[in-house]
Design a protein around this motif. Sequence first.
Motif, PDB file in Angstrom:
ATOM      1  N   ALA A  94       2.093   1.133  49.626  1.00  0.00           N
ATOM      2  CA  ALA A  94       0.751   1.588  49.271  1.00  0.00           C
ATOM      3  C   ALA A  94       0.610   1.862  47.786  1.00  0.00           C
ATOM      4  O   ALA A  94      -0.484   1.836  47.261  1.00  0.00           O
ATOM      5  N   PHE A  95       1.730   2.147  47.117  1.00  0.00           N
ATOM      6  CA  PHE A  95       1.657   2.495  45.708  1.00  0.00           C
ATOM      7  C   PHE A  95       2.618   1.633  44.925  1.00  0.00           C
ATOM      8  O   PHE A  95       3.688   1.284  45.403  1.00  0.00           O
ATOM      9  N   THR A 109       5.761  18.573  47.296  1.00  0.00           N
ATOM     10  CA  THR A 109       5.659  18.157  48.682  1.00  0.00           C
ATOM     11  C   THR A 109       4.327  17.482  48.965  1.00  0.00           C
ATOM     12  O   THR A 109       4.095  17.003  50.062  1.00  0.00           O
ATOM     13  N   SER A 110       3.448  17.426  47.964  1.00  0.00           N
ATOM     14  CA  SER A 110       2.199  16.712  48.184  1.00  0.00           C
ATOM     15  C   SER A 110       2.455  15.227  48.026  1.00  0.00           C
ATOM     16  O   SER A 110       3.423  14.802  47.410  1.00  0.00           O
ATOM     17  N   GLY A 111       1.565  14.432  48.600  1.00  0.00           N
ATOM     18  CA  GLY A 111       1.803  12.993  48.591  1.00  0.00           C
ATOM     19  C   GLY A 111       1.506  12.361  47.248  1.00  0.00           C
ATOM     20  O   GLY A 111       0.879  12.951  46.373  1.00  0.00           O
ATOM     21  N   LEU A 112       1.983  11.144  47.100  1.00  0.00           N
ATOM     22  CA  LEU A 112       1.669  10.379  45.907  1.00  0.00           C
ATOM     23  C   LEU A 112       0.177  10.088  45.878  1.00  0.00           C
ATOM     24  O   LEU A 112      -0.423   9.800  46.899  1.00  0.00           O
ATOM     25  N   LYS A 113      -0.390  10.160  44.671  1.00  0.00           N
ATOM     26  CA  LYS A 113      -1.808   9.829  44.559  1.00  0.00           C
ATOM     27  C   LYS A 113      -1.972   8.817  43.446  1.00  0.00           C
ATOM     28  O   LYS A 113      -1.078   8.606  42.641  1.00  0.00           O
ATOM     29  N   GLU A 114      -3.146   8.237  43.384  1.00  0.00           N
ATOM     30  CA  GLU A 114      -3.449   7.325  42.301  1.00  0.00           C
ATOM     31  C   GLU A 114      -3.382   8.087  40.985  1.00  0.00           C
ATOM     32  O   GLU A 114      -4.025   9.104  40.805  1.00  0.00           O
ATOM     33  N   ALA A 170       2.247   6.422  39.074  1.00  0.00           N
ATOM     34  CA  ALA A 170       1.934   5.758  40.343  1.00  0.00           C
ATOM     35  C   ALA A 170       0.528   5.187  40.292  1.00  0.00           C
ATOM     36  O   ALA A 170      -0.395   5.818  39.783  1.00  0.00           O
ATOM     37  N   LYS A 171       0.397   4.005  40.833  1.00  0.00           N
ATOM     38  CA  LYS A 171      -0.922   3.383  40.921  1.00  0.00           C
ATOM     39  C   LYS A 171      -1.055   2.836  42.321  1.00  0.00           C
ATOM     40  O   LYS A 171      -0.107   2.305  42.885  1.00  0.00           O
ATOM     41  N   ARG A 172      -2.245   2.931  42.818  1.00  0.00           N
ATOM     42  CA  ARG A 172      -2.450   2.440  44.174  1.00  0.00           C
ATOM     43  C   ARG A 172      -2.480   0.921  44.184  1.00  0.00           C
ATOM     44  O   ARG A 172      -3.061   0.288  43.324  1.00  0.00           O
ATOM     45  N   ILE A 173      -1.887   0.333  45.194  1.00  0.00           N
ATOM     46  CA  ILE A 173      -1.966  -1.120  45.343  1.00  0.00           C
ATOM     47  C   ILE A 173      -3.391  -1.454  45.765  1.00  0.00           C
ATOM     48  O   ILE A 173      -3.931  -0.835  46.679  1.00  0.00           O
ATOM     49  N   PRO A 174      -4.035  -2.420  45.118  1.00  0.00           N
ATOM     50  CA  PRO A 174      -5.453  -2.655  45.405  1.00  0.00           C
ATOM     51  C   PRO A 174      -5.669  -3.189  46.809  1.00  0.00           C
ATOM     52  O   PRO A 174      -4.798  -3.824  47.402  1.00  0.00           O
ATOM     53  N   TYR A 175      -6.824  -2.884  47.305  1.00  0.00           N
ATOM     54  CA  TYR A 175      -7.231  -3.405  48.606  1.00  0.00           C
ATOM     55  C   TYR A 175      -7.521  -4.882  48.438  1.00  0.00           C
ATOM     56  O   TYR A 175      -8.348  -5.272  47.638  1.00  0.00           O
ATOM     57  N   HIS A 213       9.228  -1.807  37.991  1.00  0.00           N
ATOM     58  CA  HIS A 213       8.150  -1.459  38.914  1.00  0.00           C
ATOM     59  C   HIS A 213       8.649  -1.526  40.341  1.00  0.00           C
ATOM     60  O   HIS A 213       9.403  -2.424  40.694  1.00  0.00           O
ATOM     61  N   TYR A 214       8.214  -0.573  41.145  1.00  0.00           N
ATOM     62  CA  TYR A 214       8.612  -0.577  42.554  1.00  0.00           C
ATOM     63  C   TYR A 214       7.381  -0.372  43.421  1.00  0.00           C
ATOM     64  O   TYR A 214       6.427   0.257  43.023  1.00  0.00           O
ATOM     65  N   ASN A 215       7.483  -0.866  44.637  1.00  0.00           N
ATOM     66  CA  ASN A 215       6.414  -0.638  45.608  1.00  0.00           C
ATOM     67  C   ASN A 215       6.884   0.402  46.599  1.00  0.00           C
ATOM     68  O   ASN A 215       7.919   0.233  47.231  1.00  0.00           O
ATOM     69  N   LEU A 216       6.119   1.455  46.738  1.00  0.00           N
ATOM     70  CA  LEU A 216       6.490   2.508  47.669  1.00  0.00           C
ATOM     71  C   LEU A 216       5.381   2.708  48.686  1.00  0.00           C
ATOM     72  O   LEU A 216       4.238   2.352  48.446  1.00  0.00           O
ATOM     73  N   GLY A 217       5.754   3.308  49.796  1.00  0.00           N
ATOM     74  CA  GLY A 217       4.748   3.627  50.798  1.00  0.00           C
ATOM     75  C   GLY A 217       4.165   4.996  50.526  1.00  0.00           C
ATOM     76  O   GLY A 217       4.296   5.547  49.444  1.00  0.00           O
ATOM     77  N   GLN A 218       3.587   5.584  51.552  1.00  0.00           N
ATOM     78  CA  GLN A 218       2.983   6.907  51.381  1.00  0.00           C
ATOM     79  C   GLN A 218       4.068   7.955  51.539  1.00  0.00           C
ATOM     80  O   GLN A 218       4.470   8.289  52.644  1.00  0.00           O
TER      81      GLN A 218
END
Lengths: 123, 537
Positions: free
Chosen positions: B248-249, B485-490, B507-512, B263-268
């Motif tokens: 997602a990120f 403990t909060s989640g990753l955000k844009e 962190a950047k969100r992967i685009p829809y 660069h890495y791709n991570l989930g939530q």
Amino acid sequence: MSFIPGQPVTAVVQRIEIRKLRQGEHLILGFSIGGGIDQDPGQNPFSEDKSDKGIYVTRVTPEGPAEVAGLMMGDKVMQVNGWDMTMVTHDQARKRLTKKNEDVVRLLVTRKSLEQAVKHSMM
Amino acid sequence: MDTESTYSGYSYYSGRSRGSHRHGERIRDHHKSRSKDGSRSEKSVTINAPPAEPLLGDSSVLGEEVQDDNWGETTTAVTGTSEHSLSQEDIVRITKDLEDSVGLDCRRYFSLTLAVVLGLLVFLTPLAFLALPHLLWPDKLLVCGTACEGLFISVAFKLLILLLAVWALFFRAPRASLPRVFVFRALLAVLVLLFVVSYWLFYGVRILDSQDENYQGIVQYAVSLVDALLFIHYLAIVLLELRQLQPAFSVCVTRSTDGETRHYNLGQLSIQRAALVIIENYYRDFSVHNPALLTASKSRAAKHLAGLKVYNVDGEFPASPATGPENNAATGLAHSQSRAMIAAAARRRDTSHNELYYEEAEHERRVRKRKARLVVAVEEAFTHIKRMQEEEQKKAPGDVMDPREAAQAIFPSMARSLQKYLRTTRQQHCHSMESIQQHLAFCITNNMTPKAFLESYLTPGPTLQYGRERWLARQWTLVSEASVTSGLKEGAIFLLKCIDFSLVVTAKRIPYIQLSEEFIDPKSHKFVLRLQSETSV
């Protein structure tokens, strides 16, 4: 020399009369043509408007009948013996020029310098 | 909420939890970590002074190389050119070690005992539900029929499956200790506890108090408990393992000292779990941090600063700026001084760029020359060794060597050129003589070519390739403005500080992605010839 579809084409033309020369079996005129409605107009090096599908003179053999008569490379052939050459296929054009029973072909050709000459003379 | 959590985690105790759900920290090494830390503290006490190399490495910048043939002096990787800061922080670290170890052990024990208690509670509850009626009111109980006994088998197997599933999911060696509680695990533990307590309440009130005779109903109740536990385990799998698989990120990790970026791709994930994943990837992907390579830019910066000095020719500063205008005058003076310095520095005809260009060209040439000599020396050394075949071994047991001895035999012929090459590329403190000989023996054993042997010295590899003292696995600090403990955000930014450097993570969100379809009929591929023929008439 570009045309507007639906409007009559106007151009300043020169009348050229070529006597065919007999070379063995064939009657030759001494020039090469290119173009036609079945050809690709974009590859024509002589036309101003690259969508012009008319018949153009691509080569004139030196000392041939065409050169003697005054035909120049890059001329657009408008009429041959009264037959229109602006909307013909390449093969039709060839046939009109190489009729075996004709000795003389009367062409109407146009080129850019003709228009300029007319303009100059009118000024 | 502006919380900054900084925590250096050290663990001395490894826990294997019997329980299904465990709080917070996952622990890294097993008991051998204790002995390792002990030996490390001994090593850092005996710090060897680096042999005659200036602090900022100016000499290496200018190309003068100290010809030092004593490998032994530079084998401890704690020393180096500019590692005075490292040694001081080492000492600080050791003291912190001793202070924190007591508090940490309590935390470990606490979470471990909680997990064990919860696990025991969960596993014994169905058995207790089944056994208590037989113990408390055996005579009133209805005889257990066939269907009821069939349910016994079901309970047994479901408990077995639950046991295996919990073993698979939670009985793993912990790979890290995170600063804060692992939120999902805590929530799941609370959920399980509530669940079991509510079942006990119901059982206590409706069955124990009223002494229900319908044993089949009780058995079905126990079966429903085990079913629900299996479903909670499914929930645990989804929350702990599956949810972060879908990317997602996209995070961008930059090392602050030399700008190496990946660069890495991570989930939530929560910030601390994302930090853990990033650190694990750091050990694989980033080349080892080499402070010796940064001395050149530091010396250039020093030269820039040393160029200009500001002298106050007329007037003095007001002693204590009391009122407003005087205060402004003082600060105005300071501002104008700094501006004047910057302007003068800009106007000065600085030729440092010229020096840099020629210096780099010279360095490049030197490295290539040394590399050529090294390659030739190693190739020649390798030709002296030949693997002995089985038949030959029986025939001529003359001067037979095992790989270690063979490595020691051919090492001296390449040692000098290798040492010079490592000095030129400023890697000499990453490789000790012992490690080089070990690597040589390894390459000889596995029939590697000289080129394969040299590869680990020509290019700097990932951190794990080098000795343990380079890993610094226990020195990571997570610095974050948002709660860890909060989640990753844009647009989330946090820092992972190690001793000498830090990793800046964005962190950047992967685009829809919107994918549309276009259907092409295979019969629609048609072509025309575009001719331009020329006919002579």
